[in-house]
Design a protein around this motif. Structure first.
Motif, PDB file in Angstrom:
ATOM      1  N   GLY A 183     -60.740  67.419  47.942  1.00  0.00           N
ATOM      2  CA  GLY A 183     -60.012  68.180  47.789  1.00  0.00           C
ATOM      3  C   GLY A 183     -59.596  68.571  49.185  1.00  0.00           C
ATOM      4  N   HIS A 184     -60.327  68.909  50.070  1.00  0.00           N
ATOM      5  CA  HIS A 184     -59.751  69.128  51.123  1.00  0.00           C
ATOM      6  C   HIS A 184     -59.435  70.702  50.947  1.00  0.00           C
ATOM      7  N   ALA A 185     -60.055  71.309  50.521  1.00  0.00           N
ATOM      8  CA  ALA A 185     -59.481  73.604  50.241  1.00  0.00           C
ATOM      9  C   ALA A 185     -58.685  73.417  50.062  1.00  0.00           C
ATOM     10  N   GLY A 186     -57.578  72.329  49.414  1.00  0.00           N
ATOM     11  CA  GLY A 186     -55.913  72.674  48.876  1.00  0.00           C
ATOM     12  C   GLY A 186     -55.000  72.701  49.923  1.00  0.00           C
ATOM     13  N   PRO A 187     -54.166  73.003  49.379  1.00  0.00           N
ATOM     14  CA  PRO A 187     -52.905  72.849  50.638  1.00  0.00           C
ATOM     15  C   PRO A 187     -52.974  73.540  52.114  1.00  0.00           C
ATOM     16  N   ASP A 188     -52.620  73.269  52.233  1.00  0.00           N
ATOM     17  CA  ASP A 188     -52.159  74.121  53.682  1.00  0.00           C
ATOM     18  C   ASP A 188     -52.047  75.445  53.592  1.00  0.00           C
ATOM     19  N   PRO A 189     -52.780  76.807  53.773  1.00  0.00           N
ATOM     20  CA  PRO A 189     -52.620  77.876  53.647  1.00  0.00           C
ATOM     21  C   PRO A 189     -51.198  78.374  54.291  1.00  0.00           C
ATOM     22  N   ALA A 190     -50.730  78.135  55.169  1.00  0.00           N
ATOM     23  CA  ALA A 190     -49.674  78.507  55.875  1.00  0.00           C
ATOM     24  C   ALA A 190     -48.126  78.653  55.008  1.00  0.00           C
ATOM     25  N   THR A 191     -48.391  77.377  53.804  1.00  0.00           N
ATOM     26  CA  THR A 191     -47.268  77.136  52.912  1.00  0.00           C
ATOM     27  C   THR A 191     -47.728  77.790  51.230  1.00  0.00           C
ATOM     28  N   THR A 192     -48.694  78.260  51.265  1.00  0.00           N
ATOM     29  CA  THR A 192     -48.914  79.443  49.775  1.00  0.00           C
ATOM     30  C   THR A 192     -49.021  81.156  50.860  1.00  0.00           C
TER      31      THR A 192
ATOM     32  N   GLN B  11     -44.499  82.663  55.433  1.00  0.00           N
ATOM     33  CA  GLN B  11     -45.213  81.521  54.477  1.00  0.00           C
ATOM     34  C   GLN B  11     -43.899  80.121  54.808  1.00  0.00           C
ATOM     35  N   LEU B  12     -44.638  79.256  55.003  1.00  0.00           N
ATOM     36  CA  LEU B  12     -43.902  77.557  55.672  1.00  0.00           C
ATOM     37  C   LEU B  12     -43.793  77.336  54.269  1.00  0.00           C
ATOM     38  N   ARG B  13     -42.611  75.890  54.589  1.00  0.00           N
ATOM     39  CA  ARG B  13     -42.498  75.053  53.676  1.00  0.00           C
ATOM     40  C   ARG B  13     -43.274  73.849  54.483  1.00  0.00           C
ATOM     41  N   ALA B  14     -43.214  72.702  53.379  1.00  0.00           N
ATOM     42  CA  ALA B  14     -44.272  72.079  53.993  1.00  0.00           C
ATOM     43  C   ALA B  14     -44.030  71.403  55.322  1.00  0.00           C
ATOM     44  N   ASP B  15     -42.696  71.017  55.718  1.00  0.00           N
ATOM     45  CA  ASP B  15     -42.205  70.321  56.721  1.00  0.00           C
ATOM     46  C   ASP B  15     -41.927  71.977  57.654  1.00  0.00           C
ATOM     47  N   GLY B  16     -42.699  72.734  57.653  1.00  0.00           N
ATOM     48  CA  GLY B  16     -43.013  73.641  59.007  1.00  0.00           C
ATOM     49  C   GLY B  16     -41.958  74.856  59.271  1.00  0.00           C
TER      50      GLY B  16
END
Length: 428
Positions: A91-100, A419-424
């Protein structure tokens, strides 16, 4: 007459009946208690590990627990440990925390152990992040998965609201914060019945979470600052100025966020990004001192206990260093939330204002500073007002904060968020 009577009929939907609300009480209470216990359990485990890392081990080695060398070593080691979790744990500790943010996605169950482990390591190791985002994400995922089995007819968003409310109630020790967050989330949505009908079950979950946390760990946000009486014109000017400066300072961090995040993303691998982030945090800790480590809640109590114990320059240094540490920790991949470090930044800013201009009451400076910084970092207006108010426990300051929030909100609304989108790219 018939037409006039029709025109006088209320246009709002009728209130939900009591018998329709009653069945939600027990599930809400259960969710609130479980969410609170999970938060308390992770926090206690992190405190035990923190004691080992920052007291037991350095004492055994004969080095200072908060020496520059030891702070650097522990922060880099924390980056390595969290990097291993993100790299190797399923699970890699979830998604990039900058996007949540606080509104967590419903994560797969396989993600949760790694996310909890990474969060506990961050809380213990010193990066400037709090527990709110990862714990809310874990509680939401558990509530949705288990709730769907227990009551398949309940929509997913109902379980999400209960888990968020229960966790937020436990975090702040009161269901009021949970009610404010949920009501802000409901703004602009079509709801059935009155607003209070939609808040009924989340408020029960928030109350259960808050009471459980109070019984187990007794969280407190009251900084015991010098009492504040009736506000005057000088206090109003102080609140307006400090809140606006706090909002501008927070927006500096918001604008830097995507660039710092992009710089760490160029390293491409968590075993490079997170240790590098730990090294930068170690350097920042050398500049700001050990009070700029960790989530910041215990540290603001130290600052508030002696508002005159540091010079304006020292408060300013801690303000800037803590804000930079928050940006770095949230950018390089450490799992955690931004509310508690932002509270430290606002507190240090308010005490800096008091040190520069003694006429600025410490309670006014702290509350206004926290308000401005939180508005910029979170865009949660009600939560920002609530946290700023409870830190001072002075009813007379509420009117000042409400007025000071207006120019601060004008400075942040419609601009990029932290907070960022998946594309940064930044979320607006």
């Amino acid at each position: 007459m018939v037409q006039d009577s029709a025109q006088q009929e209320p246009s709002a939907a009728p209130a939900t009946r009591a018998r329709d609300l009653l069945p939600s009480v027990v599930p809400a209470l259960v969710v609130g208690v479980v969410c609170s216990l999970l938060l308390v359990g992770v926090s206690l485990a992190a405190e035990q590990l923190q004691d080992v890392l920052w007291r037991t081990v350095p004492d055994a080695l004969g080095v200072g627990g908060y020496s520059v060398l030891w702070m650097f070593v522990v922060l880099v080691a924390t980056g390595i440990a969290v990097g291993l979790v993100v790299w190797k744990v399923p699970g890699h500790a979830g998604p990039d925390p900058a996007t949540t943010g606080l509104n967590a996605p419903v994560l797969p169950l396989v993600v949760l152990p790694g996310l909890l482990l990474a969060s506990a390591l961050v809380l213990a190791g010193g990066p400037s992040l709090g527990p709110e985002n990862p714990i809310i994400a874990v509680n939401v995922a558990l509530a949705v998965r288990l709730g769907a089995r227990a009551a398949p007819r309940v929509p997913e968003r109902g379980w999400v609201a209960l888990a968020e409310a229960g966790t937020i109630g436990a975090l702040f020790g009161t269901p009021v914060a949970a009610a404010l967050v949920i009501s802000e989330a409901l703004a602009g949505q079509r709801i059935k019945g009155h607003l209070w009908d939609s808040l009924f079950a989340p408020l029960a979950a928030g109350a259960a979470g808050a009471l459980t946390a109070d019984l187990v760990s007794s969280p407190s946000f009251d900084l015991d600052l010098p009492p504040f009486g009736s506000p005057g014109w000088a206090d109003l000017l102080s609140a307006l100025t400090v809140a606006s400066v706090g909002a501008l300072l927070g927006m500096c961090a918001v604008h830097a966020f995507p660039y710092v995040h992009g710089a760490f993303r160029r390293l491409r691998h968590p075993m490079l990004m997170l240790p590098a982030g730990g090294a930068v945090l170690g350097a920042l800790a050398a500049l700001g001192g050990h009070l700029t480590l960790f989530k910041g809640l215990d540290q603001i109590a130290v600052l508030a206990a002696d508002p005159g114990g540091w010079s304006a320059g020292q408060f300013a240094t801690m303000t800037v260093v803590k804000l930079a540490a928050l940006v770095v920790a949230a950018s390089c991949g450490f799992r955690g939330g931004r509310i508690f470090p932002a509270v430290f930044v606002g507190t240090a800013l308010g005490l800096c204002a008091h040190a520069l201009v003694p006429g600025v009451h410490p309670a006014v400076g702290v509350a206004a500073g926290v308000l401005g910084v939180l508005l910029a970092i979170t865009r949660q207006g009600w939560v920002s007002l609530f946290v700023a108010a409870v830190l001072t426990a002075s009813p007379g300051i509420l009117a000042l904060l409400c007025i000071a929030s207006l120019p601060a909100w004008l400075l942040v609304t419609g601009r990029p968020q932290m907070q960022l989108r998946a594309d940064g790219s930044s979320v607006r």
